[in-house]
Design an enzyme around this catalytic site. Structure first.
Site, PDB file in Angstrom:
ATOM      1  N   TYR A 183       0.867  -1.190   0.000  1.00 42.50           N
ATOM      2  CA  TYR A 183       0.000   0.000   0.000  1.00 42.50           C
ATOM      3  C   TYR A 183       0.896   1.229   0.000  1.00 42.50           C
ATOM      4  O   TYR A 183       1.903   1.288   0.702  1.00 42.50           O
ATOM      5  CB  TYR A 183      -0.889   0.012   1.248  1.00 42.50           C
ATOM      6  CG  TYR A 183      -1.657   1.309   1.428  1.00 42.50           C
ATOM      7  CD1 TYR A 183      -2.897   1.486   0.829  1.00 42.50           C
ATOM      8  CD2 TYR A 183      -1.138   2.356   2.189  1.00 42.50           C
ATOM      9  CE1 TYR A 183      -3.604   2.675   0.977  1.00 42.50           C
ATOM     10  CE2 TYR A 183      -1.830   3.546   2.342  1.00 42.50           C
ATOM     11  CZ  TYR A 183      -3.065   3.695   1.732  1.00 42.50           C
ATOM     12  OH  TYR A 183      -3.745   4.884   1.879  1.00 42.50           O
TER      13      TYR A 183
ATOM     14  N   GLU B 246      -3.595   7.607  -3.875  1.00 42.78           N
ATOM     15  CA  GLU B 246      -3.589   6.335  -3.153  1.00 42.78           C
ATOM     16  C   GLU B 246      -3.454   5.194  -4.151  1.00 42.78           C
ATOM     17  O   GLU B 246      -4.279   5.053  -5.046  1.00 42.78           O
ATOM     18  CB  GLU B 246      -4.873   6.171  -2.340  1.00 42.78           C
ATOM     19  CG  GLU B 246      -4.900   4.869  -1.536  1.00 42.78           C
ATOM     20  CD  GLU B 246      -6.180   4.695  -0.744  1.00 42.78           C
ATOM     21  OE1 GLU B 246      -6.128   4.823   0.485  1.00 42.78           O
ATOM     22  OE2 GLU B 246      -7.228   4.426  -1.362  1.00 42.78           O
TER      23      GLU B 246
END
Length: 396
Positions: free
Chosen positions: A118, A206
């Site tokens: 991530y 993101e």
């Protein structure tokens, strides 16, 4: 402003970020054509069909599926296109899928197992600088990771005076446990991602997941990008990416009248001038036993037309049982707002729900007089407590 995954990936690629390649399609025929093109360009024989909506959690909602043949691309695309996709971010009503991204399968076998990470960049308002957030626990359950095991979230703050430094990118890559070619690729990935983030005046990038392939390539498999609305005048090309079909129709309509409007789930519509007063008004509504149905700031340049536009938008909410107008006349004049209320009432016709108007400040007395002489079923209030009592009575 939110943009779709395929649009975000195009932006990332233009700044040197390696992406999972794909082609957007709006029909099953176009999806098959896209898959054949990907097969020629990348050699992939399996394809990922991804619903394009402005919400996360698409995979869990059935909006991301693997096709192992061209025939499956046609079948799966037909299933996803037009579906009402419900995720934890869409609410129970879901969002209609109008486009799918046909992407290459990047989880191919090789010398090592693919690994998901991530990575995001956003503004830390408390510290007044950008922050890179990363984790070894990439994938669909990153929210659970952040909630239950926050120690697995890596944070690196960037001094805006000097920008991202080499040691910081290496620090993040090292903290992710990378080494060798994968380490070098991740450092490059972070630098290019940060460059794209700053150059586009974004408020959030993101990438979840960031994938280390079996041959040590680092690439963005997904991308969620939010652009700062206040900077769109500098990015005409990005502004053109706006997809109005993904936004609340009432919020779009409000924007056309330069109104700051946010739709909520309550039963009392409110119209104010100023964000601080709006928050106080919403608190008063809750204390009176109601729930705010919206945030609506008419701003300092409100006129009769603006107020009427706000009125019409609030009245389109079926759950609204009362309307509270709370104006402090500083820049905006209370008599102008009152005239707008009266004109809106007359133009709209019959309004069956109670309207409470509180005017204070510039020309407040003149405004109250306009409302009182109008003969309309509009209740005036002088102090905020009175307005709250009127709302309470209206909801009883």
């Amino acid at each position: 402003m939110n943009i779709h995954e395929y649009q975000a990936k195009d932006i990332l690629a233009s700044y040197g970020v390696r992406i999972q390649r794909g082609v957007v399609a709006e029909s099953k025929e176009a999806a098959v054509k896209a898959a054949k093109q990907l097969n020629r360009d990348t050699g992939t024989e399996w394809f990922v069909i991804k619903a394009q909506i402005h919400a996360g959690g698409r995979g869990k909602g059935g909006g991301v599926k693997l096709a192992k043949s061209i025939d499956e691309v046609s079948t799966i695309s037909d299933e996803i296109l037009g579906m009402q996709l419900i995720t934890h971010q869409t609410g129970p009503e879901g969002k209609k899928v109008n486009k799918v991204l046909i992407a290459e399968d990047v989880y191919y076998p090789g010398a090592s197992e693919p690994k998901e990470y991530y990575l995001s960049i956003l503004l830390d308002r408390a510290k007044g600088c950008n922050v890179i957030m990363a984790s070894t626990e990439g994938g669909m359950d990153i929210e659970t990771v952040a909630e239950k095991t926050p120690e697995k979230i890596i944070k690196e703050w960037i001094d805006p005076r000097v920008g991202l430094q080499g040691f910081q990118a290496r620090k993040v890559a090292f903290a992710l446990g990378l080494e060798g070619a994968g380490f070098k690729e991740m450092v490059k990935f972070i630098f290019n991602l940060y460059k794209a983030y700053e150059a586009t005046d974004s408020s959030q990038f993101e990438i979840n997941p960031v994938l280390k392939t079996s041959d040590d390539k680092i690439l963005a498999v997904d991308a969620k990008v939010n652009i700062d609305d206040n900077a769109l005048y500098r990015h005409k090309d990005i502004a053109e990416l706006r997809d109005l079909s993904e936004e609340d129709p009432l919020e779009v309509e409000a924007g056309k009248s330069d109104l700051n409007y946010v739709r909520l789930d309550g039963n009392v519509g409110c119209m104010v001038n100023g964000a601080g007063l709006a928050m106080a008004t919403m608190d008063i509504i809750k204390l009176s036993g109601g729930e705010p149905a919206n945030f609506l700031d008419v701003g300092g340049s409100a006129n009769a037309e603006t107020v009427e536009a706000g009125f019409r938008i609030i009245l389109k909410e079926p759950n609204v049982k009362a309307i509270l107008i709370n104006i402090f006349g500083g820049i905006v004049r209370c008599d102008r707002v009152a005239s707008g209320v009266v004109e809106a009432y007359k133009n709209i016709g019959t309004i069956d729900i109670p309207i409470i108007v509180r005017l204070q400040g510039t020309n407040a007395e003149e405004g109250a007089e306009i409302i009182e002489k109008s003969g309309l079923k509009v209740t005036s209030a002088v102090v905020l407590k009175d307005a709250a009592e009127r709302v309470k009575e209206a909801l009883a």
